[in-house]
Design a protein around this motif. Sequence first.
Motif, mmCIF file in Angstrom:
data_model
loop_
_atom_site.group_PDB
_atom_site.id
_atom_site.type_symbol
_atom_site.label_atom_id
_atom_site.label_comp_id
_atom_site.label_asym_id
_atom_site.label_seq_id
_atom_site.Cartn_x
_atom_site.Cartn_y
_atom_site.Cartn_z
ATOM 1 N N ASN A 140 4.368 12.467 11.845
ATOM 2 C CA ASN A 140 3.137 13.034 11.905
ATOM 3 C C ASN A 140 2.209 11.825 11.221
ATOM 4 O O ASN A 140 1.147 11.621 11.861
ATOM 5 N N CYS A 184 2.342 11.514 19.031
ATOM 6 C CA CYS A 184 2.536 11.622 20.444
ATOM 7 C C CYS A 184 3.377 10.483 20.858
ATOM 8 O O CYS A 184 4.078 9.761 20.174
ATOM 9 N N ARG A 196 5.809 18.067 21.116
ATOM 10 C CA ARG A 196 7.001 17.972 20.378
ATOM 11 C C ARG A 196 8.384 18.251 21.164
ATOM 12 O O ARG A 196 9.303 17.548 21.323
ATOM 13 N N ASN A 245 6.356 16.283 13.254
ATOM 14 C CA ASN A 245 6.413 15.781 14.490
ATOM 15 C C ASN A 245 5.489 16.368 15.335
ATOM 16 O O ASN A 245 5.604 15.990 16.703
ATOM 17 N N SER A 246 4.624 17.415 15.130
ATOM 18 C CA SER A 246 3.847 18.229 16.041
ATOM 19 C C SER A 246 2.521 17.212 16.473
ATOM 20 O O SER A 246 1.738 17.353 17.340
ATOM 21 N N GLN A 247 2.242 16.084 15.570
ATOM 22 C CA GLN A 247 1.119 15.275 15.666
ATOM 23 C C GLN A 247 1.608 13.919 16.110
ATOM 24 O O GLN A 247 1.034 13.157 15.741
ATOM 25 N N ASP A 266 0.106 18.724 21.216
ATOM 26 C CA ASP A 266 1.471 18.788 20.419
ATOM 27 C C ASP A 266 2.578 18.931 21.660
ATOM 28 O O ASP A 266 2.513 19.884 22.240
ATOM 29 N N ALA A 305 -3.792 11.037 18.873
ATOM 30 C CA ALA A 305 -3.081 12.214 18.281
ATOM 31 C C ALA A 305 -3.934 12.600 17.060
ATOM 32 O O ALA A 305 -4.542 11.549 16.443
#
Lengths: 95, 484, 491
Positions: free
Chosen positions: B145, B38, A73, B34-36, A71, B25
């Motif tokens: 994501n 890339c 972000r 959006n943490s996954q 992650d 990802a």
Amino acid sequence: MALEHADVLRAAHLARLGLNDDEAAHYLDDLGRILAMVDQLQTLDTEGVAPLAHPLETTQRLRADEVTEPDRRETFQRCAPAVEQGLYLVPRVVE
Amino acid sequence: MQWETVIGLEVHVQLATRSKIFSGASTAFGAEPNSQACAVDLGMPGVLPVLNEAAVAMAVQFGLGIHAEIPEVSVFDRKNYFYPDLPKGYQTSQMYHPIVGPGEVEITLDDGSIKAIRVHHAHLEEDAGKSLHEDFHGMTGIDLNRAGTPLLEIVSEPDMRSAKEAAAYLKAIHSIVTYLGISDGNMAEGSMRCDVNVSVRPKGQEAFGTRAEIKNVNSFRFVERAIAFEVERQVELLEDGGEVVQETRLFDPERDETRSMRTKEQANDYRYFPCPDLLPVMLDQAYVDHLRDNLPELPADKRARFQKALGLSAYDAGVLSASREMAEFFEQVKDVCGDAKQAANWVQGELAGALNREGLPIQNSPVSAPQLGELVARVIDDTINGKAAKQVFQALWNGEGGSADEVIEAKGLKQVTDTGAIEAMIDQVIADSPAQVAQYRDAEPDKRGKMIGYFVGQVMKASRGTANPQQVNGLLKEKLDALC
Amino acid sequence: MHDKTLTELAAGLAAGEFSSRELTESLLARIERLDGDLNSFITVTPEQALAAADAADAARARGEAGPLTGLPLALKDIFCTTGVRTSAGSKMLDNFVAPYDATVVEKLQAAGTVSLGKTNMDEFAMGSSNENSFYGPVKNPWDGAAVPGGSSGGSAAAVAAGLVPAAMGTDTGGSIRQPAAFCGITGLKPTYGRVSRYGIIAYASSLDQAGPMARTAADCAHLLGAIAGHDLRDSTSVARGVPDYTAELEAPLSGLKIGLPKEYFGEGLDPDVERAVREAIRVYESLGATVREVSLPHTHYAIPAYYVIAPAEASSNLARYDGVRFGHRCDAPADLTDLYKRSRAEGFGEEVQRRILMGTHTLSEGFFDAYYKKAQQVRRLIRQDFLDAFDEVDVLMGPASPTPAFDLGAKKDPVSMYLQDIYTIAINLAGIPGISVPAGIVGGRPAEGRPVGLQILGTHFAEARLLNVAHQFQQATDWHLRRPALAEESL
């Protein structure tokens, strides 16, 4: 193939380029001449020639199904114009 | 006029890869926005896609599962359009050379007959992100994501003729992909979504009517309801002298209707062309053969085997092969008890009933397959009678006891088959029921059969349910008739 | 130190004549003094450079120095660099700081090189004069009135002016070779797939390729060895061993079969350029090569085919610049379409917009077969021309450009600008490698005038052969040692 003002406006819309009429007219003139140059292609007989998408015509190597990307972000969103709660913001999308 | 419905389905199946189709990802569901996503998923400048080998393998497995042609070469194309959930401004898909060629999916109709639905092709593509419309000061939030999650789009021919057939086809696809383990098939999380093309035509007419496409229908039930509504709408329209417009519609499950999506100001022109970042995928025969050799048994084959080798009815075979979990459970029960028909009856009867009541899927059944198998075995070998079996099942369901034998032992449910012991109980019952014996004796012989039930009940009660009812019945008849 | 080749500087570092820090400081000072006028850099990174130089000196002190350790160079501003703006010469990316390095950058860092900064370029690599940069045009160090060529104009000018001994460029239709020719340096475009494209801002993905620009072929050989190879992040990069490109440099040329494509010596070729190139060929003959005329019959279809394929790919590659996740975003967009249209119209310059429109048009419904498919068919014919020629000869030679550097502002009409690339563009369509080496100076006194480039072409993956052929020429001539007056200035 003659290019018309409407063609330029259509391409500009598809490409999401905001052009005013003067700009469109300017590009119409340029693109007309470029297309006239490109139209030399039509004089060549290519019947039966397979299109070549790629100079090397080999197969692609695949990657193993592994999660390799952490992650990031925060880093990625540092260059974003508008974010909130981790989301990228855009003007409201109407469905 | 008689109308005929014509339906074709485009089913999008999220493939169960660990990482995305073109990046490393994670594809796990439910992460922070959006943490996954890339750099590749975000379409950052200069980054490049690299195709996930597992996505290719899964697509080919599906193709083999529907007996499709697997072309030697497949090519990725770009579908170009602007949308905030599409970060690169194009979706990488396969327009001209899909990875899976024409194939066939079998569905079972109501009358038990089998119909083949042709699959036109299936292709790989990347999923888009999600737009969140909650209020961000009048803005929309974009979560990427999901962008880049591998999808297999399975495009059918317009071979279905009713909403039921369409639902059956969707279920068949669901069962194939879950059997293969290439998707979790979770429709609630969007792992399977479908677009439905519906048209109607006068019965007997060969040409297709104008179709409407209903987008993003995401449950078996909604597919049926959306089609039912749409067919009615189109028929009404045509019967009133109107015309069906070729358009995209949305199904609204709350109002139970489809409605037209606002047509974009200009028709889209996706400008497909081969993706220059991805070379053609070439599959050699050895690779395809290897995947074929390692394919699990699929629903259609399983159903046929259940019928032929195990002697189950078409209906039973169909129900028990419908899902991989169900089939595996059933086969385990059968292996433990050694009798397919009994195993089928128990899995579809007592077990299915209990699961339905509690709304549990079979993989979460409190009674395990080995437990149920042993229970059925005890019925077959006459250790317990049917009534006791239900008690044992209930006890296992409630978690009282680790195995059927333990429960039988603890509750003393072992069937009494010792003739002497049963005779003693019968004699006692006869001795305790002089009035009933007198009635029996006075009755016409053809009425006596009904009256014996009372004595059987008394004996069973005396045995606390453990006496063998057939045995009790026989012995009682002998003894009572001797008194007449 | 600014007039030395990379190879000479490597020897000086190894011998302890100077440190990487001293070298880096002296070049940074030179950039400071000369580049204001030249404009070859978009971003100079003194802090990072000095830190890298110190690290290189420390590595050397530990006995861990490789052949490129401590050597300064510059990167075209199309290579993504962590923590340093990567603009691609565009207003669109004026505020873009990449969160990752291009594979080429990673490899150069791993080799111990010291980047002094990011060089100017035509916006998104679209141009042949470097006049399409948001950061203003670059001047040709030989003649301030002339263009340096493009799109890697900043890299070529920086090397020619002695601001750096080498620089990285990219070449989609001639963007390394033509500026190398205009600035009198050596520039190599490798075989498509030889060098990873990961982290290089894409113009036309099936044509783009990165390569070295330096004073000599030997320098290019060292650099190519450092950047070539398969990359797991670029599935179009080729899994093929990387040879030691310096190993064959000294091989004699006797028996070398040179083909001269007759189409490269026709109408439109400047007589001075032709004279210089023919003279270079005679040098090769004196080195034992044999020369024959060959034909590449589809040469004249290369520019039309290119101006279908490259803009089509570009129109799609540049769709990601939408003002949402990075890059320029217009003020107060009224709605989504307004956000897209204004951000893109404001962020992209004229030539980029022209090519986006061109590519969008030729891919659209009703035109695809006539343009795109046709161009791809022609692409196959063009590639076959080269493969046929390489059945007959070892290398092809001709001018890199039909004219020497033209004046700034001289080519207002896009088509006349496009025609400049007549000798370089087909090479990208075919995916073969090509190198431009200095072969003359026309129209002035030795330290003025405008340089001429000889282009040498080989079949796929023949880089070692090309470098050998170029190197042998540089052993027999001194065109590559000529310096513009500007570069003669020392501190």
